[in-house]
Design a protein around this motif. Structure first.
Motif, PDB file in Angstrom:
ATOM      1  N   MET A  79       0.846  -1.185   0.000  1.00 18.24           N
ATOM      2  CA  MET A  79       0.000   0.000   0.000  1.00 18.24           C
ATOM      3  C   MET A  79       0.886   1.241   0.000  1.00 18.24           C
ATOM      4  N   LEU A  80       0.800   2.031  -1.065  1.00 18.68           N
ATOM      5  CA  LEU A  80       1.551   3.263  -1.177  1.00 18.68           C
ATOM      6  C   LEU A  80       0.624   4.429  -0.862  1.00 18.68           C
ATOM      7  N   VAL A  81       0.914   5.155   0.193  1.00 17.87           N
ATOM      8  CA  VAL A  81       0.084   6.292   0.589  1.00 17.87           C
ATOM      9  C   VAL A  81       0.943   7.556   0.569  1.00 17.87           C
ATOM     10  N   GLY A  82       0.277   8.694   0.441  1.00 14.59           N
ATOM     11  CA  GLY A  82       1.000   9.956   0.427  1.00 14.59           C
ATOM     12  C   GLY A  82       0.148  11.061  -0.140  1.00 14.59           C
ATOM     13  N   GLU A 155      -5.637   1.500  -7.979  1.00 12.54           N
ATOM     14  CA  GLU A 155      -5.456   2.933  -7.785  1.00 12.54           C
ATOM     15  C   GLU A 155      -6.599   3.526  -6.962  1.00 12.54           C
ATOM     16  N   GLU A 156      -6.236   4.423  -6.039  1.00 14.50           N
ATOM     17  CA  GLU A 156      -7.231   5.166  -5.240  1.00 14.50           C
ATOM     18  C   GLU A 156      -8.203   4.220  -4.532  1.00 14.50           C
ATOM     19  N   ILE A 157      -7.669   3.295  -3.767  1.00 11.60           N
ATOM     20  CA  ILE A 157      -8.499   2.254  -3.162  1.00 11.60           C
ATOM     21  C   ILE A 157      -9.522   2.826  -2.185  1.00 11.60           C
ATOM     22  N   THR A 158      -9.174   3.924  -1.511  1.00  9.56           N
ATOM     23  CA  THR A 158     -10.109   4.495  -0.533  1.00  9.56           C
ATOM     24  C   THR A 158     -11.256   5.247  -1.179  1.00  9.56           C
ATOM     25  N   ARG A 159     -11.248   5.361  -2.487  1.00  5.32           N
ATOM     26  CA  ARG A 159     -12.393   5.934  -3.196  1.00  5.32           C
ATOM     27  C   ARG A 159     -13.532   4.919  -3.335  1.00  5.32           C
ATOM     28  N   ILE A 196      -0.681  -7.540  -5.017  1.00  3.20           N
ATOM     29  CA  ILE A 196      -1.434  -6.309  -5.259  1.00  3.20           C
ATOM     30  C   ILE A 196      -0.640  -5.115  -4.767  1.00  3.20           C
ATOM     31  N   ILE A 197      -0.564  -4.087  -5.612  1.00  2.00           N
ATOM     32  CA  ILE A 197      -0.033  -2.788  -5.201  1.00  2.00           C
ATOM     33  C   ILE A 197      -1.190  -1.804  -5.234  1.00  2.00           C
ATOM     34  N   ALA A 198      -1.530  -1.258  -4.087  1.00  2.65           N
ATOM     35  CA  ALA A 198      -2.622  -0.288  -3.995  1.00  2.65           C
ATOM     36  C   ALA A 198      -2.054   1.088  -3.671  1.00  2.65           C
ATOM     37  N   THR A 199      -2.786   2.128  -4.055  1.00  4.61           N
ATOM     38  CA  THR A 199      -2.394   3.497  -3.718  1.00  4.61           C
ATOM     39  C   THR A 199      -3.573   4.218  -3.093  1.00  4.61           C
ATOM     40  N   ALA A 200      -3.252   5.190  -2.240  1.00  3.31           N
ATOM     41  CA  ALA A 200      -4.286   6.004  -1.598  1.00  3.31           C
ATOM     42  C   ALA A 200      -3.693   7.355  -1.249  1.00  3.31           C
ATOM     43  N   ASN A 201      -4.453   8.408  -1.483  1.00  3.21           N
ATOM     44  CA  ASN A 201      -4.022   9.755  -1.127  1.00  3.21           C
ATOM     45  C   ASN A 201      -4.350  10.037   0.330  1.00  3.21           C
ATOM     46  N   LEU A 202      -3.399  10.630   1.034  1.00  2.33           N
ATOM     47  CA  LEU A 202      -3.630  10.970   2.438  1.00  2.33           C
ATOM     48  C   LEU A 202      -4.793  11.946   2.579  1.00  2.33           C
ATOM     49  N   ARG A 203      -5.006  12.790   1.594  1.00  2.13           N
ATOM     50  CA  ARG A 203      -6.095  13.760   1.660  1.00  2.13           C
ATOM     51  C   ARG A 203      -7.458  13.101   1.479  1.00  2.13           C
ATOM     52  N   ASP A 204      -7.467  11.860   0.996  1.00  3.52           N
ATOM     53  CA  ASP A 204      -8.724  11.139   0.785  1.00  3.52           C
ATOM     54  C   ASP A 204      -9.001  10.127   1.877  1.00  3.52           C
ATOM     55  N   ARG A 205      -8.230  10.155   2.954  1.00  4.20           N
ATOM     56  CA  ARG A 205      -8.389   9.152   4.000  1.00  4.20           C
ATOM     57  C   ARG A 205      -9.810   9.111   4.540  1.00  4.20           C
ATOM     58  N   GLY A 206     -10.443  10.279   4.621  1.00  4.40           N
ATOM     59  CA  GLY A 206     -11.784  10.312   5.190  1.00  4.40           C
ATOM     60  C   GLY A 206     -12.872   9.901   4.239  1.00  4.40           C
ATOM     61  N   VAL A 207     -12.540   9.621   2.984  1.00  8.52           N
ATOM     62  CA  VAL A 207     -13.566   9.248   2.017  1.00  8.52           C
ATOM     63  C   VAL A 207     -14.185   7.911   2.404  1.00  8.52           C
ATOM     64  N   HIS A 208     -13.376   6.862   2.409  1.00  7.10           N
ATOM     65  CA  HIS A 208     -13.831   5.535   2.854  1.00  7.10           C
ATOM     66  C   HIS A 208     -12.667   4.882   3.594  1.00  7.10           C
ATOM     67  N   GLU A 209     -12.705   4.917   4.890  1.00  4.71           N
ATOM     68  CA  GLU A 209     -11.629   4.329   5.690  1.00  4.71           C
ATOM     69  C   GLU A 209     -11.568   2.822   5.463  1.00  4.71           C
ATOM     70  N   MET A 210     -10.356   2.308   5.321  1.00  6.82           N
ATOM     71  CA  MET A 210     -10.181   0.877   5.137  1.00  6.82           C
ATOM     72  C   MET A 210     -10.452   0.149   6.445  1.00  6.82           C
ATOM     73  N   SER A 211     -10.996  -1.051   6.336  1.00  7.79           N
ATOM     74  CA  SER A 211     -11.236  -1.860   7.522  1.00  7.79           C
ATOM     75  C   SER A 211      -9.911  -2.354   8.083  1.00  7.79           C
ATOM     76  N   VAL A 223       4.882   7.591   0.654  1.00  2.00           N
ATOM     77  CA  VAL A 223       5.706   8.257  -0.358  1.00  2.00           C
ATOM     78  C   VAL A 223       5.623   9.756  -0.094  1.00  2.00           C
ATOM     79  N   ARG A 224       6.737  10.346   0.286  1.00  2.00           N
ATOM     80  CA  ARG A 224       6.745  11.750   0.691  1.00  2.00           C
ATOM     81  C   ARG A 224       7.227  12.647  -0.456  1.00  2.00           C
ATOM     82  N   PRO A 225       6.856  13.934  -0.410  1.00  2.00           N
ATOM     83  CA  PRO A 225       7.363  14.884  -1.419  1.00  2.00           C
ATOM     84  C   PRO A 225       8.887  14.930  -1.375  1.00  2.00           C
TER      85      PRO A 225
END
Length: 364
Positions: A79-82, A155-159, A196-211, A223-225
């Motif tokens: 899971m790549l987040v950032g 891509e964008e799993i929390t969506r 599986i390689i999944a990605t999620a944006n930190l700004r979208d964490r509140g969209v659908h929290e993963m179980s 993954v940081r700037p």
């Protein structure tokens, strides 16, 4: 031969020569079952190897790349987040291309993603004519990856709604997929190499929290700037040349203009100038990808509407398209930067002066 009509090729197409070269030099290294190349070759492909002439494709945390490769060797997914624009998708594409030779097995997470997108659906014409069979089955990217022993990208799993996310729990735990309509023949076993390689944006964490159950199936990597300004300059310049293609030789790109662009992004992103003065950070995404977009747009303006030069004045004009997206207060924050930072630098530097003078027209 490269087809010029294609806007964007996949990683395995763009870097086919490098992948072939790595394969030739990879014979002595141990390859995990199901992998086309060894972990060492995968690392060389992503981080570069000067001796072999392999280009660096990911700038930033080399240790993160090592951890990502090791994760894919095990049973957990990656899971790549950032923040948006930190090259999460690019890294997942590069990993899939190097490990499996195929980065196209991708699920794009949205509010409309259904269970069919993760498992299978049917060709209803064939289904009505012949009944359920492998011929009438339409396999999802996850299904194909399991059958072929490849990496699948999500891509964008929390969506995705939680109930769709949780379809992955059993797939990742059991590494099998049931197709009840096919009876005894309807059990798909994942072959070695599947992950599986999944990605999620930190700004979208509140969209659908993963179980918590699904989180346990993944190893999370942030993954940081890019913090190193020199690294970011190199990346912006190389990506700009790639985006411009044949035009890159016809457009003058001064190092001082790229330095200005990267400095503006680094300072607004970090909330402090290089001299240590505090400034307010915009809510807008000040990512390297956005910096490349600005440089590309400014270069095209210079080529088609100007003197074939990438200018700092054009950078100032294009900046408004990045900042004014989410929060109206961002305009005030950038105006403060213009009035208090750019204005002072403009007194001593011609490039900053052009940036400031043009910026005044848009940030009043």
């Amino acid at each position: 031969m490269v087809n010029q009509a294609i806007i964007r090729q996949s990683a395995e197409q763009r870097f086919a020569a490098e992948l072939n070269l790595l394969t030739e030099h990879d014979q002595a290294n141990v390859r995990p079952q199901g992998w086309l190349r060894s972990p060492r070759a995968v690392r060389q492909f992503i981080l570069g190897d000067e001796k072999l002439g392999i280009s660096r494709k990911f700038y930033g945390d080399d240790a993160l790349v090592d951890r990502a490769i090791v994760t894919l060797l095990g049973k957990q997914g990656l899971m790549l987040v950032g923040e948006p624009g930190t090259a999460k998708s690019m890294l997942s594409e590069l990993l899939a291309a190097a490990v499996s030779g195929d980065s196209g097995l991708t699920v794009q997470g949205t509010a409309g993603t259904t269970e069919d997108h993760l498992k299978y659906s049917w060709n209803y014409a064939l289904l009505l004519a012949e009944g359920p069979s492998e011929k009438s089955l339409v396999a999802s990217p996850v299904h194909q990856a399991m059958q072929q022993g490849k990496i699948v990208r999500f891509e964008e799993i929390t969506r995705c709604p939680p109930e769709i996310q949780d379809v992955l729990v059993s797939l990742m735990s059991e590494k099998t997929m049931m197709i009840p309509e096919l009876g005894q023949a309807g059990r798909v076993y994942a072959k070695a190499g599947f992950n599986i390689i999944a990605t999620a944006n930190l700004r979208d964490r509140g969209v659908h929290e993963m179980s918590s159950a699904l989180k346990r199936r993944f190893n999370f990597e942030t993954v940081r700037p890019i913090a190193d300004a020199q690294f970011e300059r190199e990346l912006v310049l190389s990506q700009l040349q790639h985006e411009l293609g044949d035009l890159s030789a016809q457009i003058q790109v001064a190092d001082s203009v790229i330095d200005l662009l990267v400095t503006v992004f680094q300072e607004l992103r970090q909330g402090a100038t290089k001299d240590g003065a505090a400034i307010k950070t915009p809510d807008a995404v000040m990512s390297t990808a956005e910096a490349v977009n600005i440089a590309h747009a400014a270069a095209l303006e210079g080529y088609y509407l100007g003197d074939q030069t990438l200018s700092s004045a054009a950078i100032a004009k294009q900046l408004i398209g990045v900042v004014l997206k989410d929060n109206a207060d961002d305009a005030k924050r950038v105006r403060f930067y213009m009035d208090n930072v750019a204005r002072e630098r403009a007194k001593q530097d011609a490039v900053w002066k052009a940036f400031f003078e043009e910026g005044k027209r848009f940030w009043q």
